[in-house]
Design an enzyme around this catalytic site. Structure first.
Site, PDB file in Angstrom:
ATOM      1  N   LYS A 205       0.847  -1.198   0.000  1.00 36.33           N
ATOM      2  CA  LYS A 205       0.000   0.000   0.000  1.00 36.33           C
ATOM      3  C   LYS A 205       0.886   1.253   0.000  1.00 36.33           C
ATOM      4  O   LYS A 205       0.680   2.168  -0.779  1.00 36.33           O
ATOM      5  CB  LYS A 205      -0.921  -0.035   1.225  1.00 36.33           C
ATOM      6  CG  LYS A 205      -1.850   1.142   1.325  1.00 36.33           C
ATOM      7  CD  LYS A 205      -2.823   0.981   2.476  1.00 36.33           C
ATOM      8  CE  LYS A 205      -3.563   2.277   2.724  1.00 36.33           C
ATOM      9  NZ  LYS A 205      -4.485   2.204   3.846  1.00 36.33           N
ATOM     10  N   GLU A 211      10.440  -4.749   4.562  1.00 38.73           N
ATOM     11  CA  GLU A 211      10.517  -6.143   4.110  1.00 38.73           C
ATOM     12  C   GLU A 211      10.253  -6.231   2.611  1.00 38.73           C
ATOM     13  O   GLU A 211      10.992  -6.877   1.863  1.00 38.73           O
ATOM     14  CB  GLU A 211       9.462  -7.003   4.842  1.00 38.73           C
ATOM     15  CG  GLU A 211       9.704  -7.205   6.323  1.00 38.73           C
ATOM     16  CD  GLU A 211       9.105  -6.121   7.192  1.00 38.73           C
ATOM     17  OE1 GLU A 211       8.851  -5.000   6.671  1.00 38.73           O
ATOM     18  OE2 GLU A 211       8.897  -6.368   8.386  1.00 38.73           O
ATOM     19  N   GLU A 351      -4.858  -6.560  14.688  1.00 38.29           N
ATOM     20  CA  GLU A 351      -4.385  -5.231  14.282  1.00 38.29           C
ATOM     21  C   GLU A 351      -5.544  -4.227  14.360  1.00 38.29           C
ATOM     22  O   GLU A 351      -5.332  -3.048  14.615  1.00 38.29           O
ATOM     23  CB  GLU A 351      -3.794  -5.283  12.866  1.00 38.29           C
ATOM     24  CG  GLU A 351      -2.878  -4.119  12.561  1.00 38.29           C
ATOM     25  CD  GLU A 351      -2.005  -4.325  11.321  1.00 38.29           C
ATOM     26  OE1 GLU A 351      -0.836  -4.729  11.467  1.00 38.29           O
ATOM     27  OE2 GLU A 351      -2.493  -4.091  10.208  1.00 38.29           O
ATOM     28  N   HIS A 382      -4.914 -33.206  17.620  1.00 35.45           N
ATOM     29  CA  HIS A 382      -3.772 -34.006  18.057  1.00 35.45           C
ATOM     30  C   HIS A 382      -2.649 -33.121  18.566  1.00 35.45           C
ATOM     31  O   HIS A 382      -1.505 -33.569  18.682  1.00 35.45           O
ATOM     32  CB  HIS A 382      -3.304 -34.893  16.902  1.00 35.45           C
ATOM     33  CG  HIS A 382      -4.400 -35.803  16.434  1.00 35.45           C
ATOM     34  ND1 HIS A 382      -4.643 -37.029  17.011  1.00 35.45           N
ATOM     35  CD2 HIS A 382      -5.364 -35.623  15.505  1.00 35.45           C
ATOM     36  CE1 HIS A 382      -5.697 -37.591  16.423  1.00 35.45           C
ATOM     37  NE2 HIS A 382      -6.160 -36.743  15.505  1.00 35.45           N
ATOM     38  N   LYS A 510       9.225  -0.628  14.129  1.00 34.97           N
ATOM     39  CA  LYS A 510       9.809  -0.271  12.826  1.00 34.97           C
ATOM     40  C   LYS A 510      10.886   0.799  13.010  1.00 34.97           C
ATOM     41  O   LYS A 510      11.972   0.716  12.439  1.00 34.97           O
ATOM     42  CB  LYS A 510       8.736   0.293  11.885  1.00 34.97           C
ATOM     43  CG  LYS A 510       7.766  -0.736  11.342  1.00 34.97           C
ATOM     44  CD  LYS A 510       6.822  -0.049  10.337  1.00 34.97           C
ATOM     45  CE  LYS A 510       5.642  -0.917   9.996  1.00 34.97           C
ATOM     46  NZ  LYS A 510       4.644  -0.260   9.165  1.00 34.97           N
TER      47      LYS A 510
END
Ligand code: F6P
Length: 545
Positions: A205, A211, A351, A382, A510
């Site tokens: 965006k 990253e 978030e 399990h 960040k």
């Protein structure tokens, strides 16, 4: 929280303290019509919420809470493009992304629908071009692999949906997702791929996320090294709101698919961010996916509160969090292809509703968003179901299951469904000590051994769950399911009076990482760092020498 909502919540707490002694076993015995009373449907999707410890009175009090919190007014404000994301001064209009072409939705006096459908058509054209081989790599070869580079909302929604809708690929290219800045992620993904046949989608965006920009640069280098600089334009496309930054990266304008600031990252799979999904399942199916969400939007917008699936799920969520004080919410799809569903919901829910101040900026004095987690069944049975059945923490569970599988595989699906229903039964009704003793003595066990074993084998039951059952996991149904959870998050945020549409809590980490990068990468001084961080940096330096 609005004073009237606070009063309604207090009434629920008083009510719950009276209800505390009742067991679900009893509630089901008393009312043979409990399923009818506490289930609701939309098309092929049914929500059974009868296995929550609620009565007709609880339900009425919950509806009164939604009214007191004025959920409907905020809902209207969202659908009509008011800037309900107060801290960022933005409208919240992911619903416009799946609205029909005839709809009109205005932001600051401008109808956004023209732009929405323009991008959607371009997404469709590009997706079909890639699928058919009309759009090719620099050397004229059709793309066999598409790599989406993005993180958070620019990864989780499409990655989850591509996996969920694998049966609808119909010969489309393979779609891979690279998100982590850990070089292992892109390294292992590219190791399998042929550069001549690989298309990269850079999904961000903001087009600034560390990253994504790091992975995008590595992908660019990979193409340039193998096919030359001139190949970049044929092998890259961008999905972003930041057209300036995209231009700087060197992606051709006709390969840029835009969206708008009123689309939150975690709500963006319906926008250009959905391009990897459209490539994977084809544009027709992508439109079915949007139509599923649209059906849920219409239902959420118009159905009476007491029949409204997202409202009911949101209210039950509030009951569990604020009245019963359950700290987590598990989402367990008995559907292997929904293996990333919980991961998507984690971002969507945590978030959005992981907030500690109200919309007006005051610290809340009540709990907000729960920890959301989950894995597909039967695998979870399990692994962690032991704790859900007999642990000291009560974990509300949402079970999801299709009536029909997408492929015939003997009696696999019957076994899957039997297990799903059995887990919900075991949670609700448990197994009493008398039942345990009777069973053990029928096995001719010695009385002393029965005494010793019985406490371990008792299931308290009375543990809440919802079950969502749908016909088949297809694009329409997946669209409905995601939108259902989006609106559930909305309802809970509205009652808590928090802003579900910002995410300031991700900023500090960040900023600190960017301060630390010169220390780690370039050997800058550790002076001024706290002793723990400085100690770890020194240790890192010693180990990596
Ligand atoms: O760090 C959180 C976040 O801002 C999410 O809200 C968002 O989905 C993700 O990062 C990725 O952001 P972008 O799409 O701008 O790269």
């Amino acid at each position: 929280m609005k004073p009237a909502a606070r009063t309604a919540l207090e009434a629920l707490k008083v009510h719950e303290s009276r209800l505390a002694a009742r067991h679900l076993r009893e509630l089901f015995q008393e009312d043979p019509g409990r399923f009818e009373r506490f289930s609701a449907s939309l098309g092929d999707l049914t929500l059974d919420y009868s296995k929550n410890r609620i009565t007709a009175e609880t339900f009425d009090l919950l509806i009164a809470l939604a009214q007191a919190a004025e959920v409907e007014a905020l809902r209207h404000a969202m659908f009509t493009g008011e800037a309900i994301n107060l801290t960022e001064k933005r409208a919240v209009l992911h619903t416009a992304l799946r609205a029909p072409e005839s709809a009109s939705v205005e932001v600051n006096g401008v109808d956004v629908m023209l732009g929405v459908h323009d991008v959607l058509e371009r997404v469709g054209e590009f997706a079909e071009g890639v699928r058919s081989g009309k759009i090719t790599g620099a050397n004229g070869k059709a793309f066999t692999d598409v790599v989406n580079i993005g993180i958070g909302g620019s990864d989780l929604g499409p990655a989850m949906a591509v996996a969920a809708l694998t049966p609808f690929r119909d010969g489309g290219p393979r779609v891979h997702f690279v998100s982590n800045v850990d070089g292992a992620h892109i390294h292992d993904t590219l190791a399998e791929l042929d550069p001549e046949r690989t298309l990269f989608l850079i999904a961000s965006k903001t087009f600034t996320t560390l990253e994504t920009m790091t992975n995008a640069a590595s992908a660019r280098e990979w193409i340039v090294e193998r096919l030359g600089e001139e190949a970049v334009s044929a092998h890259f496309a961008a999905l972003s709101t930041n057209l300036k930054k995209v231009g700087e990266f060197g992606i051709d304008e006709e390969r840029v698919f835009g969206f708008w600031d009123w689309v939150g990252g975690r709500y963006s799979v319906w926008s250009a961010i959905g391009l990897p999904l459209a490539i994977s399942i084809g544009f027709k199916n992508f439109k079915r996916f949007l139509a599923g969400a649209r059906q849920m939007d219409e239902h959420f917008r118009t159905a009476p509160l007491a029949e409204n699936l997202p409202v009911i799920m949101g209210l039950i969520g509030i009951y569990h969090r604020n009245v019963c004080a359950y700290p987590t919410q598990a989402v367990i799809p008995y559907d292997q292809r929904l293996s990333r569903f919980a991961a998507h919901l984690q971002q969507l829910d945590m978030e959005s509703n992981g907030k500690r101040v109200t919309r007006g900026g005051k610290a809340v004095d009540y709990q907000t968003g729960p920890v959301v987690w989950g894995e597909p069944g039967t695998n979870g049975q399990h692994a962690f179901f032991q704790l859900i059945h007999q642990g000291t923490e009560v974990v509300p569970v949402d079970f999801l299951i299709a009536a029909e599988p997408n492929e015939a595989m003997g009696d696999h699906h019957a076994k899957l469904l039997a297990n799903c229903l059995a887990q919900a039964q075991a949670l609700a009704f448990g197994r009493t000590e008398d039942e345990v003793r009777a069973e053990l003595s029928s096995q001719k066990m010695a009385p002393a051994e029965i005494d010793r074993l019985s406490p371990h084998k008792v299931f308290p039951g009375n543990r809440p769950s919802n079950t969502l059952i749908y016909k088949r996991l297809d694009p329409h149904t997946l669209g409905m399911l995601i939108a259902l959870y989006e609106h559930r998050v909305f309802v809970m945020g509205a009652i808590w009076d928090i802003n579900s549409f910002d995410q300031w809590g991700v900023e500090l980490g960040k900023a600190l990482a960017s301060n630390l990068l010169p220390v780690i990468r370039d050997g800058a001084t550790t002076d001024g760092l706290d002793s723990s961080t400085a100690g770890l940096v020194e240790r890192y330096r010693a180990l990596s020498r």
